[in-house]
Every structure is written in structure tokens, then in C-alpha cells.
Design a protein around this motif. Structure first.
Motif, PDB file in Angstrom:
ATOM      1  N   GLN A 289     -11.668 -10.579  -1.900  1.00 30.21           N
ATOM      2  CA  GLN A 289     -10.994  -9.469  -2.549  1.00 30.21           C
ATOM      3  C   GLN A 289     -10.326  -8.524  -1.554  1.00 30.21           C
ATOM      4  OE1 GLN A 289     -14.410  -9.933  -2.901  1.00 30.21           O
ATOM      5  NE2 GLN A 289     -14.311 -11.223  -4.733  1.00 30.21           N
ATOM      6  N   CYS A 290      -9.240  -7.918  -1.995  1.00 26.93           N
ATOM      7  CA  CYS A 290      -8.588  -6.868  -1.206  1.00 26.93           C
ATOM      8  C   CYS A 290      -9.437  -5.598  -1.251  1.00 26.93           C
ATOM      9  CB  CYS A 290      -7.202  -6.571  -1.762  1.00 26.93           C
ATOM     10  SG  CYS A 290      -6.000  -7.898  -1.545  1.00 26.93           S
ATOM     11  N   HIS A 291      -9.380  -4.847  -0.168  1.00 25.98           N
ATOM     12  CA  HIS A 291     -10.091  -3.572  -0.104  1.00 25.98           C
ATOM     13  C   HIS A 291      -9.302  -2.515  -0.870  1.00 25.98           C
ATOM     14  CE1 HIS A 291     -11.806   0.111   1.668  1.00 25.98           C
ATOM     15  NE2 HIS A 291     -12.867  -0.633   1.947  1.00 25.98           N
ATOM     16  N   PRO A 292      -9.972  -1.655  -1.654  1.00 24.34           N
ATOM     17  CA  PRO A 292      -9.237  -0.666  -2.463  1.00 24.34           C
ATOM     18  C   PRO A 292      -8.493   0.384  -1.651  1.00 24.34           C
ATOM     19  CG  PRO A 292     -11.619  -0.284  -2.581  1.00 24.34           C
ATOM     20  CD  PRO A 292     -11.426  -1.613  -1.909  1.00 24.34           C
ATOM     21  N   GLN A 293      -8.837   0.538  -0.367  1.00 28.74           N
ATOM     22  CA  GLN A 293      -8.177   1.557   0.452  1.00 28.74           C
ATOM     23  C   GLN A 293      -7.163   0.967   1.438  1.00 28.74           C
ATOM     24  OE1 GLN A 293     -11.244   3.937   2.271  1.00 28.74           O
ATOM     25  NE2 GLN A 293     -11.943   4.774   0.320  1.00 28.74           N
ATOM     26  N   GLU A 294      -6.714  -0.264   1.183  1.00 27.83           N
ATOM     27  CA  GLU A 294      -5.642  -0.815   2.002  1.00 27.83           C
ATOM     28  C   GLU A 294      -4.413   0.077   1.953  1.00 27.83           C
ATOM     29  OE1 GLU A 294      -6.515  -5.602   1.390  1.00 27.83           O
ATOM     30  OE2 GLU A 294      -4.696  -4.695   0.576  1.00 27.83           O
ATOM     31  N   LEU A 295      -3.649   0.086   3.030  1.00 33.07           N
ATOM     32  CA  LEU A 295      -2.378   0.801   3.015  1.00 33.07           C
ATOM     33  C   LEU A 295      -1.504   0.247   1.894  1.00 33.07           C
ATOM     34  CD1 LEU A 295      -1.446   1.024   6.817  1.00 33.07           C
ATOM     35  CD2 LEU A 295      -2.586   2.747   5.410  1.00 33.07           C
ATOM     36  N   THR A 296      -0.890   1.134   1.129  1.00 33.10           N
ATOM     37  CA  THR A 296      -0.002   0.714   0.057  1.00 33.10           C
ATOM     38  C   THR A 296       1.339   0.260   0.625  1.00 33.10           C
ATOM     39  OG1 THR A 296       0.957   2.913  -0.214  1.00 33.10           O
ATOM     40  CG2 THR A 296      -1.075   2.428  -1.460  1.00 33.10           C
ATOM     41  N   THR A 297       2.175  -0.279  -0.237  1.00 35.11           N
ATOM     42  CA  THR A 297       3.511  -0.673   0.204  1.00 35.11           C
ATOM     43  C   THR A 297       4.261   0.518   0.776  1.00 35.11           C
ATOM     44  OG1 THR A 297       3.580  -2.388  -1.501  1.00 35.11           O
ATOM     45  CG2 THR A 297       5.673  -1.742  -0.514  1.00 35.11           C
ATOM     46  N   ALA A 298       4.195   1.655   0.095  1.00 36.61           N
ATOM     47  CA  ALA A 298       4.899   2.852   0.563  1.00 36.61           C
ATOM     48  C   ALA A 298       4.347   3.323   1.904  1.00 36.61           C
ATOM     49  CB  ALA A 298       4.798   3.962  -0.477  1.00 36.61           C
ATOM     50  N   GLN A 299       3.026   3.310   2.046  1.00 35.68           N
ATOM     51  CA  GLN A 299       2.421   3.723   3.314  1.00 35.68           C
ATOM     52  C   GLN A 299       2.769   2.731   4.427  1.00 35.68           C
ATOM     53  OE1 GLN A 299      -1.596   3.882   1.829  1.00 35.68           O
ATOM     54  NE2 GLN A 299      -1.578   6.122   1.664  1.00 35.68           N
ATOM     55  N   GLY A 300       2.828   1.447   4.072  1.00 35.03           N
ATOM     56  CA  GLY A 300       3.214   0.448   5.054  1.00 35.03           C
ATOM     57  C   GLY A 300       4.646   0.629   5.523  1.00 35.03           C
ATOM     58  N   LYS A 301       5.521   0.955   4.602  1.00 30.59           N
ATOM     59  CA  LYS A 301       6.911   1.216   4.990  1.00 30.59           C
ATOM     60  C   LYS A 301       6.982   2.450   5.879  1.00 30.59           C
ATOM     61  CE  LYS A 301       9.327  -1.066   1.187  1.00 30.59           C
ATOM     62  NZ  LYS A 301      10.260  -0.915   0.031  1.00 30.59           N
ATOM     63  N   GLY A 302       6.138   3.442   5.599  1.00 29.05           N
ATOM     64  CA  GLY A 302       6.084   4.610   6.468  1.00 29.05           C
ATOM     65  C   GLY A 302       5.624   4.253   7.870  1.00 29.05           C
TER      66      GLY A 302
ATOM     67  N   ALA B 263       8.940  -8.063   0.920  1.00 31.79           N
ATOM     68  CA  ALA B 263       9.602  -6.761   0.922  1.00 31.79           C
ATOM     69  C   ALA B 263       9.362  -6.017   2.229  1.00 31.79           C
ATOM     70  CB  ALA B 263       9.115  -5.929  -0.267  1.00 31.79           C
ATOM     71  N   LEU B 264       8.155  -6.125   2.765  1.00 32.00           N
ATOM     72  CA  LEU B 264       7.842  -5.459   4.025  1.00 32.00           C
ATOM     73  C   LEU B 264       8.590  -6.105   5.195  1.00 32.00           C
ATOM     74  CD1 LEU B 264       4.010  -4.990   3.479  1.00 32.00           C
ATOM     75  CD2 LEU B 264       5.724  -3.166   3.565  1.00 32.00           C
ATOM     76  N   ILE B 265       8.688  -7.437   5.183  1.00 32.38           N
ATOM     77  CA  ILE B 265       9.446  -8.122   6.232  1.00 32.38           C
ATOM     78  C   ILE B 265      10.912  -7.722   6.176  1.00 32.38           C
ATOM     79  CG2 ILE B 265      10.274 -10.394   6.994  1.00 32.38           C
ATOM     80  CD1 ILE B 265       7.529 -11.504   6.148  1.00 32.38           C
TER      81      ILE B 265
ATOM     82  N   ASP C 178      14.125 -16.082   4.145  1.00 36.91           N
ATOM     83  CA  ASP C 178      15.207 -15.289   3.556  1.00 36.91           C
ATOM     84  C   ASP C 178      15.029 -13.800   3.839  1.00 36.91           C
ATOM     85  OD1 ASP C 178      16.320 -17.609   2.571  1.00 36.91           O
ATOM     86  OD2 ASP C 178      15.501 -17.360   0.541  1.00 36.91           O
ATOM     87  N   ALA C 179      13.761 -13.352   3.952  1.00 37.48           N
ATOM     88  CA  ALA C 179      13.491 -11.934   4.208  1.00 37.48           C
ATOM     89  C   ALA C 179      13.755 -11.549   5.653  1.00 37.48           C
ATOM     90  CB  ALA C 179      12.043 -11.607   3.837  1.00 37.48           C
ATOM     91  N   GLY C 180      13.917 -12.550   6.533  1.00 34.35           N
ATOM     92  CA  GLY C 180      14.233 -12.261   7.932  1.00 34.35           C
ATOM     93  C   GLY C 180      13.112 -12.544   8.910  1.00 34.35           C
ATOM     94  N   LEU C 181      12.099 -13.298   8.507  1.00 38.03           N
ATOM     95  CA  LEU C 181      10.976 -13.588   9.392  1.00 38.03           C
ATOM     96  C   LEU C 181      11.457 -14.288  10.665  1.00 38.03           C
ATOM     97  CD1 LEU C 181       7.816 -13.407   9.384  1.00 38.03           C
ATOM     98  CD2 LEU C 181       7.840 -15.832   8.778  1.00 38.03           C
ATOM     99  N   LYS C 182      10.949 -13.832  11.819  1.00 32.34           N
ATOM    100  CA  LYS C 182      11.371 -14.375  13.111  1.00 32.34           C
ATOM    101  C   LYS C 182      10.455 -15.474  13.641  1.00 32.34           C
ATOM    102  CE  LYS C 182      15.009 -11.793  13.843  1.00 32.34           C
ATOM    103  NZ  LYS C 182      15.079 -11.134  12.522  1.00 32.34           N
ATOM    104  N   ARG C 183       9.177 -15.434  13.281  1.00 34.65           N
ATOM    105  CA  ARG C 183       8.246 -16.465  13.728  1.00 34.65           C
ATOM    106  C   ARG C 183       7.018 -16.452  12.843  1.00 34.65           C
ATOM    107  NH1 ARG C 183       6.637 -17.412  20.019  1.00 34.65           N
ATOM    108  NH2 ARG C 183       8.883 -17.801  20.051  1.00 34.65           N
TER     109      ARG C 183
END
Length: 389
Positions: A41-54, A83-85, A115-120
């Protein structure tokens, strides 16, 4: 993972060579060596998408072409990876990923990452057969899924790096893994020398002299294979290569491998906190995923501020603060020892690395081992990098 442009002149006081963001600790595998004690399971306090973009926005202060590695657990457990990539790529980062070899890594998902731009993409192989790899990874079918994913990534135009854990249980597999990688067309072999934290505490580390011998063998591999070779948590590889170069120069003309060693001498060794930073799934900033000592949290301070200005990271960049035989070693600026392993064994990131058998002539201080021909005793105590209950 690939180095950012100009990395040979990298000022590690200003930016890391590698910035790792652990998106999640969730994973479908139960690998014997897992530093994160991954769970389904994912941890409930993982960084969100918005926080990750920050976080990715703050990392722009490091400069153009910052190498960002999305890791886990299995980062593909999250549905915002593409989306993050894409966002990190738009910001000018070089976005890479280390997914698990499971059925989640489909050809469609790989195409989406491209397609998202992954380099490796970095995948793990800890055995050259399904029997050995799957036993180590704790999941039947992992070897087959990993090989398929390598082929699919190649077809999608994504360069592939292979990560291999070296310990008593895997060391005899290395020659066969080398042969397999030559057939699979990978671009880099990253060989990780066990740091006993997380579930890795149950594994057998190599004896220091054996570790040196394996690194010297890796040096010969680097001279003959089309893929690159690097070590993780084993900066003494640089010392091994330089010693070979010195011996070769005394015996006769230098070889291609000696040119490789000369290049190592021109660059400062990258170790935890000095050219390397790790952001945990909950935002804690560690010098490395294998050195779980926090400098602060990205929810409160920028990752650039924590990397550049925290006392912890500053101390790790000052090789003259190292203690024991690492502090006395003439190779400390090109090697520096594994700060993560020192912390795992001695709860002190500035202590000597117990994997290294080399001792400076005339040194008569304390030693991190009793016998360089036997593996050091793994540390005991609470498992690192687990979430508080």
C-alpha cells in the motif's frame, strides 16, 4: 543514470549530480535487500502531485539539466508518473525512473513514459536466470518481466541501465549477468555493494578483500564491454582503478583502462550528501536512500536550501571531517568511502567505511574490522527507513 552536462566540472557544494525522489514505498515485490521495506500500500502522507511539482520547481535552482531519478518502491504504483516526468522535462530536468520488474511495466506504459520525455530507465537484475533472480526478488516471474521490459524499452528508444546488488548471495552470478547484459543491449551496469539497512540486514556482505577483488574485475569489464560500468555505495572502486593505473605506469605503457582511471582522478568522488541527495516519499531530505538521517523536509524548506546549507550535507562535503582510517587516507578526496555504510554500522556518517581493506601507510588508529578476509558483522537494532507506527 546519465550525468548532467558539464558534470566533470560539477561543483557539488551547489548541486548534486543525482537527485532521487522516492515517489512511494509501495511495491508488489518483496526483495531480500529492500532498503525501504516496501509494502503493497501507498503511505497516506506521500507527497501529492502538486507537492511533487513544487519539489521539481524548487530543484530548478540547481541549474539546467539536473538529473532527477524517480524511484520507489515501485514508482509506477502511482498514476501521476507520466505527468511528473512531462512536467520535470518542461522545467529542464533530465527525468529518469527505476521501476520494479513486474507486470505493471507494460509496453503501453513504457511507450507512455517515452512520450512524456523519459531519458533513461533503470531496471534490476540480481541473477542471470529466472531461478536466481526470482529467488532474490521474492517474486516468481520477475526475471521474465524484467527482460521483456528491457526489450520493450529498447524498442521505445529509452536507454536502459541495469542495477545489480552485490552480496554473498549474488556475487557468483556477476560473470553470467555480464554476459546477459551484453546480449540485451543496455547502456550502463550499476553495481550496488550492499548496505545493510532495511531487509538487507539479513544478507551477507562481502569481505573487504573480496570487495576489492570484485571491483578490480569490474575495472576489466569496463575496458571490454560496450556498456558503461559504475558502482553504487562503493567509492573505493575509484581507488582500485587508480592503484591499477599506478602499477601499470610502473610496469609499462598505459592501457585504455588506465585512461579510465586517470579520468576518475580528475573528478571528485560522489558520495552520500556530496553530489547526491534523496527525497523520501514523505518529503524528508536524506544524503542518500541508504543514509536515513534527515536534513529537513521539502514541505518546509526547499530541497536546494537543504542540500546547500544544512549542517549535515555541509559536513559530508568536507572530507577533512572524516574520522578513522578514511580520514587519514590519501584517497579520501577521490573516494571518500561509503558514508551510508559508515552510518549503517556505526551510526556515524563520518566514520570509516568497513567495506574497504586499504590502509594508509603509517596509520595506527582504530580499524572498522578485525579481519579483512571475513565479512563485517552487519549492524543490529531497529530497521531503518520504516514509517513510525
Amino acid at each position: 543514470m546519465p550525468a548532467p552536462p558539464g558534470s566533470r566540472r560539477l561543483d557539488t557544494a551547489e548541486r548534486p549530480l543525482v537527485l532521487i525522489w522516492e515517489l512511494t514505498q509501495a511495491c508488489g515485490l518483496a526483495c531480500n535487500h529492500c532498503r525501504a521495506n516496501a509494502r503493497p500500500q501507498c503511505h497516506p502522507q506521500e507527497l501529492t502531485t502538486a507537492q511533487g511539482k513544487g519539489l521539481l520547481e524548487d530543484a530548478r535552482e540547481f541549474g539546467d539539466g539536473q538529473l532527477v531519478v524517480l524511484s520507489g518502491g515501485d514508482p509506477l504504483v502511482r498514476d501521476d508518473v507520466e505527468a511528473l516526468i512531462e512536467y520535470g522535462t518542461e522545467l529542464g530536468h533530465r527525468m529518469t525512473i527505476t521501476p520494479s520488474g513486474t507486470g505493471s511495466l507494460t509496453r503501453a506504459r513504457i511507450d507512455g513514459l517515452a512520450d512524456a520525455g523519459l531519458k533513461r530507465m533503470a531496471l534490476s537484475l540480481d541473477g542471470a536466470s529466472a531461478e536466481s533472480h526470482d529467488a532474490f526478488r521474492g517474486e516468481a516471474g520477475s526475471f521474465e518481466e524484467t527482460v521483456r521490459a528491457i526489450e520493450d524499452a529498447n524498442a521505445a528508444g529509452i536507454p536502459v541501465q541495469i542495477n545489480t546488488t552485490v552480496c554473498g548471495q549474488t556475487v557468483d552470478e556477476l560473470p553470467a549477468i555480464r554476459e546477459l547484459l551484453g546480449e540485451l543491449g543496455v547502456v550502463m551496469w550499476s553495481v550496488f555493494f550492499l548496505v545493510p539497512i532495511g531487509r538487507g540486514r539479513i544478507l551477507e556482505p562481502l569481505a573487504p578483500e573480496k570487495a576489492d577483488a570484485v571491483m578490480d574485475w569490474l575495472r576489466t569489464v569496463s575496458e571490454t564491454e560496450p556498456f558503461g560500468v559504475k558502482t553504487t555505495e562503493a567509492p573505493q572502486y575509484r581507488r582500485v582503478c587508480l592503484q591499477h593505473e599506478s602499477n601499470a605506469s610502473n610496469d609499462g605503457p598505459a592501457t585504455t583502462g588506465d585512461d579510465h582511471a586517470a579520468g576518475l582522478r580528475r573528478r571528485r568522488g560522489i558520495v552520500a550528501g556530496d553530489g547526491f541527495a534523496f527525497v523520501s516519499h514523505t518529503g524528508e531530505v536524506f544524503p542518500s536512500g541508504f543514509l536515513p538521517k534527515s536534513a529537513g523536509n521539502v514541505r518546509k524548506q526547499s530541497v536546494t536550501e537543504l542540500y546547500r546549507d544544512s549542517d549535515l550535507f555541509r559536513s559530508l562535503r568536507d572530507r577533512d571531517q572524516l574520522t578513522g582510517k578514511c580520514g587519514a587516507c590519501e584517497y579520501r578526496h577521490v573516494c571518500g568511502g561509503s558514508r551510508s555504510r559508515a552510518f549503517a554500522y556505526f551510526d556515524d556518517p563520518l566514520a570509516s567505511d568497513p567495506l574497504c581493506p586499504y590502509m594508509t601507510e603509517g596509520y595506527d588508529g582504530p580499524l572498522p574490522w578485525n579481519d579483512t578476509t571475513q565479512p563485517p558483522t552487519p549492524p543490529s537494532g531497529p530497521t531503518a527507513l520504516t514509517d513510525a507506527d
